[in-house]
Design an enzyme around this catalytic site. Structure first.
Site, PDB file in Angstrom:
ATOM      1  N   ASP A 139      -2.115   1.948  -4.859  1.00  0.00           N
ATOM      2  CA  ASP A 139      -3.394   2.338  -4.263  1.00  0.00           C
ATOM      3  C   ASP A 139      -4.442   1.262  -4.534  1.00  0.00           C
ATOM      4  O   ASP A 139      -4.354   0.509  -5.514  1.00  0.00           O
ATOM      5  CB  ASP A 139      -3.873   3.666  -4.851  1.00  0.00           C
ATOM      6  CG  ASP A 139      -2.957   4.821  -4.483  1.00  0.00           C
ATOM      7  OD1 ASP A 139      -2.350   4.758  -3.392  1.00  0.00           O
ATOM      8  OD2 ASP A 139      -2.833   5.765  -5.291  1.00  0.00           O
ATOM      9  N   HIS A 187       0.817  -1.216   0.000  1.00  0.00           N
ATOM     10  CA  HIS A 187       0.000   0.000   0.000  1.00  0.00           C
ATOM     11  C   HIS A 187       0.854   1.271   0.000  1.00  0.00           C
ATOM     12  O   HIS A 187       0.338   2.372  -0.225  1.00  0.00           O
ATOM     13  CB  HIS A 187      -0.931   0.014   1.215  1.00  0.00           C
ATOM     14  CG  HIS A 187      -2.295   0.554   0.914  1.00  0.00           C
ATOM     15  ND1 HIS A 187      -2.521   1.536  -0.033  1.00  0.00           N
ATOM     16  CD2 HIS A 187      -3.515   0.261   1.421  1.00  0.00           C
ATOM     17  CE1 HIS A 187      -3.808   1.821  -0.079  1.00  0.00           C
ATOM     18  NE2 HIS A 187      -4.441   1.058   0.785  1.00  0.00           N
TER      19      HIS A 187
END
Length: 437
Positions: A412, A408
């Site tokens: 995204d 992450h």
């Protein structure tokens, strides 16, 4: 006599130490030149340490599982050469440290391998009879002599099942006629369960066993811990209708000739590399210490492969330049090399994205752990047949969940979901896999 100190050579770029995974000599052994002394494991591969001299082993460094620093003494050998009473120290040539191979390697890329390594277990305690007397039906589970067993009438299938269950057919009460049937076995087991009957060898207590975590299993533990410690994972799962893909695969296999049989994996890899140009952040490696993300211009696909000793990840290099048959050939070659301990360090590094599959054991969904420093890993799950609506009709369809785990810090959630939708479009319309780019 002279003493030769064999120092652990530099066996890989950036390697500071290696683990002893096997000794092939002991103190007092006579060794010849080029004889294998020990197997040393690095993050990349296992390397055989060969003696550059002949003589007698007088010292060895450490036990199996110990870490030895590069340049430290590994073995001291007393040679036949005269040395004026002084000890000679030397180091083997780093350019040729020995043959590289994987220390030990089934998630089979084809999903067909289904072996799980089992540690050797000690014998459990012998069985005891139930404390309360049981009817004649459950008198004993000890098998009588072969000739006596043959007097019981039963089909071969019933006899086989009884042997697998550890049941003496002579103790089974027949409900109808004089032949033991499957329903009689079922009744015997149900009644026995109610009376506390314990089949021989079933669920017996065994002594505790301590297994030292060394070699490939320790490398796996360290890599997985580092990946979970450093990478904020997230996983996205979507359902894909692979009915047409499976039909196309069957048609290709029917006309494959001498080429290897196609599994889902090469078709999935084609979809992966055809989709990645629009999502370069997924085909990347992240150096979190330097704060640099390298988006690769080529697709090097890691192929998580389960072996007898644990998981390893050989790499299909330049997957984007291979067609589906070339991918199938390379997948088979790497899988065979992995299980035969023949992978080199070059075949184990440099991946840019990884695929992992449990094949027929795939379950509903998986949350795979990223192969650091990569930023994404894709996991196809088990294909199942279910009824689905198509317009006003209900039809049979082959459905598969596809999982993707991403870093992450780099990827995204929207990008991961969009990428899976691109994969979904290709896999649900397989003709697009073979269309001009």
């Amino acid at each position: 006599m002279a003493r030769f100190t064999f120092k652990l050579p530099d066996i890989g770029e950036g390697i500071a130490e290696a683990e002893i995974v096997a000794w092939h000599v002991a103190v007092g052994d006579r060794v010849e030149e080029d004889q294998n002394l020990a197997d040393m494991m690095t993050d990349k591969a296992t390397v055989e340490m060969e003696s550059p001299v002949a003589g007698t082993v007088v010292e060895v460094a450490g036990a199996v599982g110990d870490q030895i620093a590069i340049g430290a003494a590994l073995v001291v050998i007393e040679t036949d050469a005269e040395a004026g009473g002084t000890e000679v120290e030397a180091q083997a040539e780093a350019e040729n440290p020995g043959r590289e191979e994987v220390g030990a390697l089934s998630l089979s890329p084809s999903g067909e391998r289904d072996e799980t390594p089992k540690a050797a277990m000690g014998e459990g305690p012998s069985g005891t009879s139930p404390t309360a007397p049981l009817p004649t039906l459950l008198r004993s589970a000890t098998l009588p002599p072969e000739g006596e067993r043959e007097q019981v009438l039963a089909s071969p299938a019933v006899r086989l099942r009884a042997r697998e269950l550890g049941v003496d057919l002579a103790q089974v009460k027949v409900a109808d006629g004089d032949r033991v049937r499957h329903q009689d076995l079922d009744a015997f087991l149900r009644y026995g369960a109610g009376q506390g009957y314990h089949a021989p060898g079933a669920s017996r207590a065994r002594p505790d066993e301590q297994v030292r975590v060394i070699g490939l299993r320790r490398r796996i533990a360290e890599n997985m811990a580092a990946a979970k410690r450093h990478i904020p994972h997230f996983t996205y799962v979507d359902e894909i209708d692979v009915t047409e893909l499976e039909a196309a695969r069957a048609a290709l296999n029917a006309d494959r000739g001498e080429r290897p049989k196609l599994t889902l994996l090469p078709l999935l890899i084609v979809a992966i590399y055809r989709s990645l140009p629009d999502f370069p952040m997924l085909n990347a490696r992240y150096d979190d210490e330097a704060g640099i993300v390298t988006r690769s211009g080529r697709v090097h696909v890691g192929m998580a492969t389960q072996t007898d000793a644990g998981l390893t990840v050989p790499v299909i290099r330049d997957a984007q330049d291979r067609n589906v048959w070339q991918l199938a050939t390379e997948i088979a070659r790497l899988a065979d090399a992995a299980r035969a301990n023949r992978l080199t360090s070059a075949e184990l590094g440099g991946g840019t994205i990884t695929v992992t599959s449990l094949g027929p054991l795939g379950g509903i969904a998986t949350t795979p752990v990223i192969n650091r420093p990569e930023v994404a890993i894709i996991g196809p799950n088990r294909i199942v047949e279910r009824p689905v609506f198509r317009g006003d009709d209900v039809v049979r369809a082959k459905l598969m969940n596809l999982s993707i785990s991403c870093d992450h810090r780099v990827v995204d959630g929207w990008d991961a979901a969009s990428y899976v939708q691109a994969l979904k479009r290709l896999l649900e319309t397989p003709v697009l896999l073979f269309a001009p780019g």
